[in-house]
Design an enzyme around this catalytic site. Sequence first.
Site, PDB file in Angstrom:
ATOM      1  N   ASN A   9       1.114  -1.408  -0.069  1.00 53.10           N
ATOM      2  CA  ASN A   9       0.230  -0.019   0.278  1.00 53.10           C
ATOM      3  C   ASN A   9       0.409   1.209  -0.523  1.00 53.10           C
ATOM      4  O   ASN A   9       1.451   1.821   1.273  1.00 53.10           O
ATOM      5  CB  ASN A   9      -1.161  -0.279   1.202  1.00 53.10           C
ATOM      6  CG  ASN A   9      -1.784   1.478   1.594  1.00 53.10           C
ATOM      7  OD1 ASN A   9      -2.051   1.801   0.896  1.00 53.10           O
ATOM      8  ND2 ASN A   9      -2.072   1.822   2.710  1.00 53.10           N
ATOM      9  N   LYS A  11       0.238   4.103  -0.017  1.00 59.94           N
ATOM     10  CA  LYS A  11      -0.334   5.305   0.338  1.00 59.94           C
ATOM     11  C   LYS A  11       0.176   6.648  -0.445  1.00 59.94           C
ATOM     12  O   LYS A  11       0.284   6.481  -1.504  1.00 59.94           O
ATOM     13  CB  LYS A  11       0.572   6.055   1.585  1.00 59.94           C
ATOM     14  CG  LYS A  11      -0.284   4.397   2.188  1.00 59.94           C
ATOM     15  CD  LYS A  11       0.326   4.842   4.026  1.00 59.94           C
ATOM     16  CE  LYS A  11       0.079   3.254   4.912  1.00 59.94           C
ATOM     17  NZ  LYS A  11       0.497   3.709   6.014  1.00 59.94           N
ATOM     18  N   HIS A  95      -9.391   0.948   4.278  1.00 54.38           N
ATOM     19  CA  HIS A  95      -8.231   1.357   5.740  1.00 54.38           C
ATOM     20  C   HIS A  95      -8.724   2.038   6.385  1.00 54.38           C
ATOM     21  O   HIS A  95      -9.307   2.853   6.549  1.00 54.38           O
ATOM     22  CB  HIS A  95      -7.167   1.547   4.667  1.00 54.38           C
ATOM     23  CG  HIS A  95      -5.848   1.881   5.129  1.00 54.38           C
ATOM     24  ND1 HIS A  95      -5.027   2.255   6.082  1.00 54.38           N
ATOM     25  CD2 HIS A  95      -4.696   0.933   5.075  1.00 54.38           C
ATOM     26  CE1 HIS A  95      -4.165   2.633   7.023  1.00 54.38           C
ATOM     27  NE2 HIS A  95      -4.032   1.262   5.511  1.00 54.38           N
ATOM     28  N   GLU A  97      -7.025   4.610   7.661  1.00 51.87           N
ATOM     29  CA  GLU A  97      -6.465   5.891   7.336  1.00 51.87           C
ATOM     30  C   GLU A  97      -7.984   7.077   7.089  1.00 51.87           C
ATOM     31  O   GLU A  97      -7.962   8.057   6.994  1.00 51.87           O
ATOM     32  CB  GLU A  97      -5.191   5.993   6.824  1.00 51.87           C
ATOM     33  CG  GLU A  97      -4.003   5.383   7.989  1.00 51.87           C
ATOM     34  CD  GLU A  97      -2.979   4.949   6.518  1.00 51.87           C
ATOM     35  OE1 GLU A  97      -2.682   5.597   5.338  1.00 51.87           O
ATOM     36  OE2 GLU A  97      -1.287   4.948   7.687  1.00 51.87           O
ATOM     37  N   GLU A 167      -5.246  -5.154  10.205  1.00 53.87           N
ATOM     38  CA  GLU A 167      -4.427  -4.090  10.870  1.00 53.87           C
ATOM     39  C   GLU A 167      -4.547  -3.638  11.950  1.00 53.87           C
ATOM     40  O   GLU A 167      -5.799  -2.060  12.236  1.00 53.87           O
ATOM     41  CB  GLU A 167      -4.952  -2.842   9.369  1.00 53.87           C
ATOM     42  CG  GLU A 167      -3.947  -3.485   7.953  1.00 53.87           C
ATOM     43  CD  GLU A 167      -3.291  -2.717   6.990  1.00 53.87           C
ATOM     44  OE1 GLU A 167      -2.474  -2.902   7.109  1.00 53.87           O
ATOM     45  OE2 GLU A 167      -3.936  -1.447   7.323  1.00 53.87           O
ATOM     46  N   GLY A 173       2.561   2.197  10.876  1.00 54.77           N
ATOM     47  CA  GLY A 173       3.475   3.006  10.560  1.00 54.77           C
ATOM     48  C   GLY A 173       4.042   3.068  11.831  1.00 54.77           C
ATOM     49  O   GLY A 173       4.627   4.198  12.856  1.00 54.77           O
ATOM     50  N   SER A 213       3.733  -2.866  10.334  1.00 55.54           N
ATOM     51  CA  SER A 213       4.863  -2.761  10.658  1.00 55.54           C
ATOM     52  C   SER A 213       5.345  -4.027  10.414  1.00 55.54           C
ATOM     53  O   SER A 213       6.130  -4.545  11.373  1.00 55.54           O
ATOM     54  CB  SER A 213       5.197  -2.323  11.541  1.00 55.54           C
ATOM     55  OG  SER A 213       4.683  -1.179  12.315  1.00 55.54           O
TER      56      SER A 213
HETATM   57  C1  PEP Z   1      -0.475  -0.491   6.507  1.00 57.03           C
HETATM   58  O1  PEP Z   1      -0.933   0.817   6.099  1.00 57.03           O
HETATM   59  O2  PEP Z   1      -1.521  -0.815   5.378  1.00 57.03           O
HETATM   60  C2  PEP Z   1       0.535  -0.169   7.233  1.00 57.03           C
HETATM   61  C3  PEP Z   1      -0.080  -1.514   7.079  1.00 57.03           C
HETATM   62  O3  PEP Z   1       1.848   0.226   7.025  1.00 57.03           O
HETATM   63  P1  PEP Z   1       3.588  -0.029   7.317  1.00 57.03           P
HETATM   64  O4  PEP Z   1       3.109  -1.438   7.292  1.00 57.03           O
HETATM   65  O5  PEP Z   1       3.782   1.196   7.331  1.00 57.03           O
HETATM   66  O6  PEP Z   1       2.858  -0.355   9.229  1.00 57.03           O
END
Ligand code: PEP
Length: 253
Positions: A9, A11, A95, A97, A167, A173, A213
């Site tokens: 992803n 972003k 997501h 976000e 998630e 992040g 992460s």
């Molecule tokens: C995401 O945004 O879906 C995500 C898992 O980000 P990260 O891997 O940076 O934690």
Amino acid sequence: MRKKIIAGNWKMNVKPSETAALVKAVAEATKQYGNVEIVCCTPAIDVPAAVAAAAGTQVGIGTENCHWKDSGAYTGEISTGMIVDSGAKYVIVGHSERRQYFGETDETVNLRARAAIAAGLTTMVCVGETLEEREAGKLVEVIERQMNVGLKDVTAADCAKLVIAYEPVWAIGTGKTATPDQAQEVHALIRATLAKLVGAETAETVRIQYGGSMKPGNAAELLAKKDIDGGLIGGAALKAADFAGIIAAAANA
Ligand code: PEP
């Protein structure tokens, strides 16, 4: 046997002019992993460059959101028909976000997910709790609500195009990863909740990704868990070598 799916992803991090190089680097670094479904979900404006760069490779391209209407006065939105027309085959829906910053609700996740599945897109529906919710003992309630409302009226037949991404918001992040046992516990809950919606046999066929992460150093132990069928990757998807390291872990899981 569920084929592992590793999706990046991107972003709001990669410009159209930078897209082809990253897609080609991912394709090059992951050629040998034919047993893993590999996807780059890009900003909509990057999709034409991404689709062109991925042509003839094992990398699939997706977007990070979609609207549920076919067309009309929805400034700034993109329809599933536009996504299909652009050559992308995947979409992320719900997501955290989008939920946190753009007013996404379980109800709009449901509208988007159903539209995306109906358009034939492989649809990655995100669920996950905040740290506050986890610490308040609301984990099960939150995941069940996100699943029951977000997947309302999604049928067993629709599940061929459905992927669920767990998630935990506190792990996205932040560098904090759910332990493999913590993740597995929620993945099992997601599968059990899905079984109540579409039947146990179908629920067994649906892939559930972990996101938060994930990186080359922790991917193998997460992907070794029974109900962890892939990853949704933010930061580590922006470097082909890191993304390929996660894909290698999936290939060997
Ligand atoms: C995401 O945004 O879906 C995500 C898992 O980000 P990260 O891997 O940076 O934690």
